[in-house]
Write an enzyme that holds these catalytic residues in place. Structure first.
Site, short mmCIF file in Angstrom:
data_model
loop_
_atom_site.label_atom_id
_atom_site.label_comp_id
_atom_site.label_asym_id
_atom_site.label_seq_id
_atom_site.Cartn_x
_atom_site.Cartn_y
_atom_site.Cartn_z
N HIS A 1 -16.30 6.61 0.42
CA HIS A 1 -15.61 5.96 -0.57
C HIS A 1 -16.33 5.44 -1.77
CE1 HIS A 1 -14.05 1.44 -1.06
NE2 HIS A 1 -14.49 2.42 -2.35
N ARG B 1 -26.37 -6.04 -1.38
CA ARG B 1 -25.75 -7.78 -1.06
C ARG B 1 -26.46 -8.52 0.18
NH1 ARG B 1 -19.48 -7.11 -1.00
NH2 ARG B 1 -18.45 -4.71 -2.45
N LYS C 1 1.15 -1.28 -0.05
CA LYS C 1 -0.32 0.49 -0.10
C LYS C 1 0.83 0.97 -0.21
CE LYS C 1 -3.37 -2.80 -0.32
NZ LYS C 1 -3.78 -3.30 -1.85
N ARG D 1 -8.27 -6.37 -9.80
CA ARG D 1 -9.61 -7.40 -9.95
C ARG D 1 -10.36 -7.33 -9.92
NH1 ARG D 1 -9.54 -6.68 -4.17
NH2 ARG D 1 -11.70 -5.95 -4.10
N GLU E 1 -9.53 3.03 -5.51
CA GLU E 1 -10.20 3.78 -4.54
C GLU E 1 -9.96 4.63 -3.86
OE1 GLU E 1 -11.44 -0.78 -2.33
OE2 GLU E 1 -9.86 0.74 -1.45
N GLU F 1 -6.56 2.70 -2.30
CA GLU F 1 -5.54 1.56 -2.80
C GLU F 1 -5.96 0.76 -4.61
OE1 GLU F 1 -7.01 -1.43 -0.74
OE2 GLU F 1 -6.61 -0.42 1.27
N GLY G 1 -8.32 -2.54 2.82
CA GLY G 1 -9.31 -3.20 3.52
C GLY G 1 -9.44 -3.28 5.47
#
Ligand code: MV4
Length: 447
Positions: free
Chosen positions: A208, A336, A116, A292, A275, A288, A164
């Site tokens: 975010h 979700r 990071k 993926r 991000e 970050e 995370g």
């Protein structure tokens, strides 16, 4: 083009990848643990190979078994999905060594963003805004104290091997710094085998917001606009939407350009996410990069009418990207659906689904691998599906989400559906008035 792709994953994302492969005329190989023998990804793939017992480290993280499955079936590429081996540089390298195309970035690109502090230096050099801080790793407590004095409290300590939220500590005053430094270092060493930490000014109540990018093998990078992922609980995203209610065309252009600069700096290949933290004044800072496909990719797909998995496969096969940026034409929201009890601290609730009724209708998308009679195993992630709605306006997308959630029937287990129903009724959420602190402050059980 690839003839056969092995999907090194399970659940909804394995199914999602299989669907696009079949649309493209590509054969698919599923891999599965013994706990997943009755899963849909096993049934829907052209071939399926068992790669080990339930524990992830023995199956979905077992590189030797996955490569052997690819060799046996003659697969010419591997799609890693998200989680598991998707950001494992060694796996990307081993695929290369075995002449199997890893559908994702090279080991060098994964490594460049995996550390990071390194990633932050890359972003800074590329000319993207970063959060003021230690400009490198902290040597000791004295060093930490002098930096904190310079930038002013509150500050945050972050593990360079983290991400995370792991190995993070917020420090409000100098008295707390020594013990925070020691616990952050110890925690990072234990969790990642690397205790190094760096410091940043702590941004209070940020949003975010992440930018989707795609890069091809010829050095071209484009952005696909943003996703607002501020609705999180303990660093787990629960709801995402695009466009962000906070976004303006000017800010989108600035953040998009910054994201392109960062990805271009490492010649990024594939789909990726940059991000950012965004403060209430609209200042944004690189946080970050995820190398993926992400869980929340469907909301981007819905508002720009673009299949991100197809794009991943095309880029991996050497097809150049279009070269233009994409802007949201509609509004999309994702909830979700987790097998968790929202009334009981979101405790996992695996088990057999006795009844299932899935919502449908205009503007409703369900990405899920569950079926009536399916038993959710206790070994993996608790997400059992994603409910996505898309409409002309945010207000309509929320109304559609509320309607779709009301139709969703999942019996036999507890799910996050009741939580989402209340969120869609919340006045602050409806106004778009939320930050990453929203769920900490909202007592949804009383709502
Ligand atoms: C921060 C921050 C405030 N200031 N950094 C959390 C996960 C990790 N990726 C970085 N995180 C944060 N970094 C500074 N300088 C606040 C967070 C943060 C957060 C970020 C995004 C989404 C949810 C969050 C929840 C708590 C803290």
């Amino acid at each position: 083009m690839f003839k056969k792709i092995l999907i090194a994953n399970r659940g909804e994302i394995a199914l999602r990848i299989i669907r696009t492969c079949h649309e493209m005329g590509i054969k698919t190989v599923a891999v599965y643990s013994t706990a997943d023998k009755d899963s849909l990804h096993v049934k829907f793939a052209d071939e399926a190979i068992c790669i080990g017992p339930p524990a992830s480290k023995d199956s979905y993280l077992n590189i030797a078994n996955i490569i052997a499955a690819a060799e046996i079936t003659n697969a010419d590429a591997i799609h890693p999905g998200y989680g598991f081996l998707s950001e494992n540089a060694r796996f990307s390298e081993i695929c290369q060594l075995n002449k199997i195309k890893f559908i994702g970035p090279t080991p060098e690109m994964i490594n460049a963003m995996g550390d990071k502090n390194n990633a932050k230096e890359t972003a800074k050099k590329a000319g993207a805004p970063v959060i003021p801080g230690s400009d490198g790793l902290l040597e000791n407590v004295e060093h930490a104290k002098s930096i904190a004095k310079e930038i002013g409290y509150p500050v945050i300590l972050k593990a360079t091997a983290g991400g995370g939220g792991k190995g993070m500590r917020v420090v409000w005053e100098e008295d707390q710094l020594e013990s925070a430094f020691n616990t952050a270092t110890t925690e990072a060493q234990a969790a990642f085998g690397n205790g190094a930490v760096y410091m940043e000014k702590f941004i209070e109540e940020p949003r975010h917001i992440e930018i989707q990018v795609v890069g091809d093998q010829y050095g071209k990078v484009c952005h696909l606009s943003e996703r607002d992922c501020s609705i999180q609980r303990r660093h787990q995203k629960l709801v995402e939407e695009t466009p962000s209610p906070f976004m303006t065309p000017e800010l989108r252009d600035k953040m998009g350009e910054a994201a392109i600069k960062i990805a271009s700096a490492i010649n990024y290949e594939g789909v990726g996410t940059i991000e950012f933290l965004v403060d209430k004044h609209g200042n944004f800072y690189f946080m970050e990069m995820n190398t993926r496909i992400q869980v929340e990719h469907p909301i981007t797909e819905e508002v720009i009418n673009y299949d991100l998995i197809r794009e991943q496969i095309l880029v991996a096969a050497g097809v150049p990207i279009s070269g233009k940026n994409y802007y949201p034409q509609l509004h999309a929201i994702e909830c979700r659906i987790n097998a968790e009890d929202p009334f009981n601290d979101f405790r996992p609730s695996p088990g057999k689904i006795t009844t299932l009724h899935t919502p449908g209708g205009h503007g409703v998308r369900v990405d899920s691998h569950i079926y009536s009679g399916y038993v959710i195993p206790p070994y993996y992630d608790s997400m059992v599906g994603k409910l996505i709605t898309v409409a002309q306006t945010r207000e309509e997308a929320i109304a559609k989400m509320h309607r779709a959630l009301s139709e969703y029937v999942i019996e036999g287990i507890k799910t996050t559906i009741p939580f989402h129903l209340k969120l869609m009724e919340n006045e602050d959420f409806k106004k778009g008035n939320y930050s990453t602190k929203f769920l900490e402050q909202w007592n949804f059980k009383e709502a």
